[in-house]
Motif scaffolding. Structure first.
Motif, PDB file in Angstrom:
ATOM      1  N   LEU A 174     -13.507 -10.081   9.446  1.00 21.00           N
ATOM      2  CA  LEU A 174     -13.090 -10.347   8.063  1.00 21.00           C
ATOM      3  C   LEU A 174     -12.743  -9.006   7.422  1.00 21.00           C
ATOM      4  O   LEU A 174     -13.574  -8.091   7.405  1.00 21.00           O
ATOM      5  CB  LEU A 174     -14.239 -11.028   7.312  1.00 21.00           C
ATOM      6  N   THR A 175     -11.513  -8.889   6.945  1.00 16.87           N
ATOM      7  CA  THR A 175     -11.088  -7.623   6.354  1.00 16.87           C
ATOM      8  C   THR A 175     -10.105  -7.890   5.215  1.00 16.87           C
ATOM      9  O   THR A 175      -9.758  -9.044   4.955  1.00 16.87           O
ATOM     10  CB  THR A 175     -10.464  -6.698   7.425  1.00 16.87           C
ATOM     11  N   GLY A 176      -9.702  -6.853   4.529  1.00 12.86           N
ATOM     12  CA  GLY A 176      -8.741  -7.013   3.438  1.00 12.86           C
ATOM     13  C   GLY A 176      -8.307  -5.646   2.931  1.00 12.86           C
ATOM     14  O   GLY A 176      -8.898  -4.624   3.299  1.00 12.86           O
ATOM     15  N   SER A 177      -7.267  -5.626   2.118  1.00  8.22           N
ATOM     16  CA  SER A 177      -6.797  -4.329   1.615  1.00  8.22           C
ATOM     17  C   SER A 177      -5.882  -4.529   0.419  1.00  8.22           C
ATOM     18  O   SER A 177      -5.402  -5.633   0.172  1.00  8.22           O
ATOM     19  CB  SER A 177      -6.030  -3.579   2.703  1.00  8.22           C
ATOM     20  N   THR A 178      -5.656  -3.448  -0.316  1.00 15.86           N
ATOM     21  CA  THR A 178      -4.573  -3.428  -1.307  1.00 15.86           C
ATOM     22  C   THR A 178      -3.645  -2.278  -0.938  1.00 15.86           C
ATOM     23  O   THR A 178      -4.087  -1.250  -0.427  1.00 15.86           O
ATOM     24  CB  THR A 178      -5.088  -3.198  -2.741  1.00 15.86           C
TER      25      THR A 178
END
Ligand SMILES: NC(=O)c1ccc[n+]([C@@H]2O[C@H](COP(=O)([O-])OP(=O)(O)OC[C@H]3O[C@@H](n4cnc5c(N)ncnc54)[C@H](OP(=O)(O)O)[C@@H]3O)[C@@H](O)[C@H]2O)c1
Length: 323
Positions: A257-261
């Motif tokens: 599970l990951t994410g970014s802007t």
């Protein structure tokens, strides 16, 4: 120069009005672009509402991407010359007649594209590249599940994943949008108007990567939709940021599970991404595997109408402003 300002600092679309600012001069390592077209993105709407302030050092003017001609170059810029047809990723400042940008965040307009089409590319190309192919590690033969499939991001994700040899399962809310995502190349198109997609994804064999712009409301289904070793990449949480995650499933299925802007990343990091996007996605634009999908075009002074179009949710692809 003309710019679009937010009257009162924040508000509804009506707050977008034409203002005047001095034309900026490019500093060392920067170029000034005569903006011909500027892409409109969902983050612009959040910024207009005061919910997404520009990062330190970025222009307070809306606009994360433009296309036009180079008109001035600062010291140390060797790649670009006045007159070059370019598009660029900006930290802000795109809703204007002229924009100054780090020369390393500029890409050539792909052959055969006009400025309107080119302005529709950078923000979604950078975002999809880094989230789907870098953090999501999508490879040929794998399956991408993309929500909001007819959004600006969605139409890029479908086409880029297909160009990379991956399968695409697309969700969107509405039969017309499901049809549109199929026309764009999705192998499986799901109308998730009732908020449900899991059964259809499982019937289609599950997903290796989820590109998630929905967040809380889809969290449980996203987790269950992933195959062992799957990657869940969060780029927005339009239905809420707080979700319950079954950690035992995460462990049992070895999920990531990951994410970014994108906007807040350092200039050097965006420069690295620009090189990677030019090497990877630009050839697919040139050979037609990725087509800019432009929904509607508005003159700069009608930025309010452009925002209302995006907020209506009835668009497919990108809304673009022209100067
Ligand atoms: N993290 C990053 O670096 C980054 C960069 C750029 C954009 N983004 C985010 O990516 C998203 C897409 O950007 P865009 O410019 O392409 O916007 P857009 O064209 O306005 O699309 C927004 C999409 O979100 C979907 N959506 C919104 N609320 C939803 C909900 N509650 N349930 C299901 N679907 C929902 C809509 O789906 P339907 O059409 O099916 O209604 C729509 O297609 C935005 O949230 C934006 O902030 C993130």
């Amino acid at each position: 120069m003309r710019v679009i300002e937010i009257r009162g600092g924040a508000g509804e679309a009506e707050a977008l009005v034409v203002g005047e600012r001095p034309t900026p001069e490019p500093g060392p390592g920067q170029v000034r672009i005569r903006v011909r077209a500027a892409g409109v993105n969902r983050p612009d709407i959040l910024q207009r509402k005061g919910l997404y302030p520009p990062p330190e050092g970025a222009s307070d003017i809306l606009g994360l991407e433009v296309a036009g001609e180079i008109e001035a170059v600062g010291a140390d810029v060797t790649r670009w010359r006045p007159g070059d047809r370019v598009c660029a990723l900006l930290g802000g400042g795109g809703y204007a007649d002229h924009a100054v940008v780090d020369a390393r965040h500029v890409l050539p307009v792909p052959a055969g594209l006009d400025f309107i089409q080119a302005a529709a590319l950078p923000e979604t190309a950078f975002t999809v590249f880094t989230n789907v192919f870098e953090d999501g590690r999508l490879t040929a033969g794998e399956t991408l599940l993309v929500h909001g499939a007819t959004s600006g991001i969605g139409v890029m994700a479908i086409q880029a994943a297909r160009a990379a040899g991956a399968r695409v399962i697309a969700t969107s809310r509405g039969a017309d949008k499901a049809r549109a995502s199929r026309d764009l190349g999705a192998d499986v198109s799901i109308d998730a108007s009732d908020g449900r997609f899991l059964e259809a994804v499982q019937e289609a064999g599950g997903a290796d990567v989820v590109l998630d712009m929905v967040g809380a409301a889809y969290a449980e289904q996203n987790l269950k939709a992933l195959k062992p070793g799957g990657r869940w990449v969060v780029i927005a949480f339009q239905s809420g940021n707080l979700a319950q995650v079954d950690l035992s499933r995460l462990m049992r299925s070895r999920l990531t599970l990951t994410g970014s802007t994108l906007r807040a990343r350092a200039a050097d990091e965006k420069a690295r991404l620009a090189e990677a996007v030019e090497a990877t996605l630009w050839p697919w634009v040139a050979d037609g595997r990725i087509k800019p999908i432009v929904d509607r075009v508005f003159p700069l002074e009608e930025a309010a109408a452009a925002h209302r179009r995006l907020e209506s949710g009835s668009h497919t692809g990108k809304v673009v402003l022209t100067t």
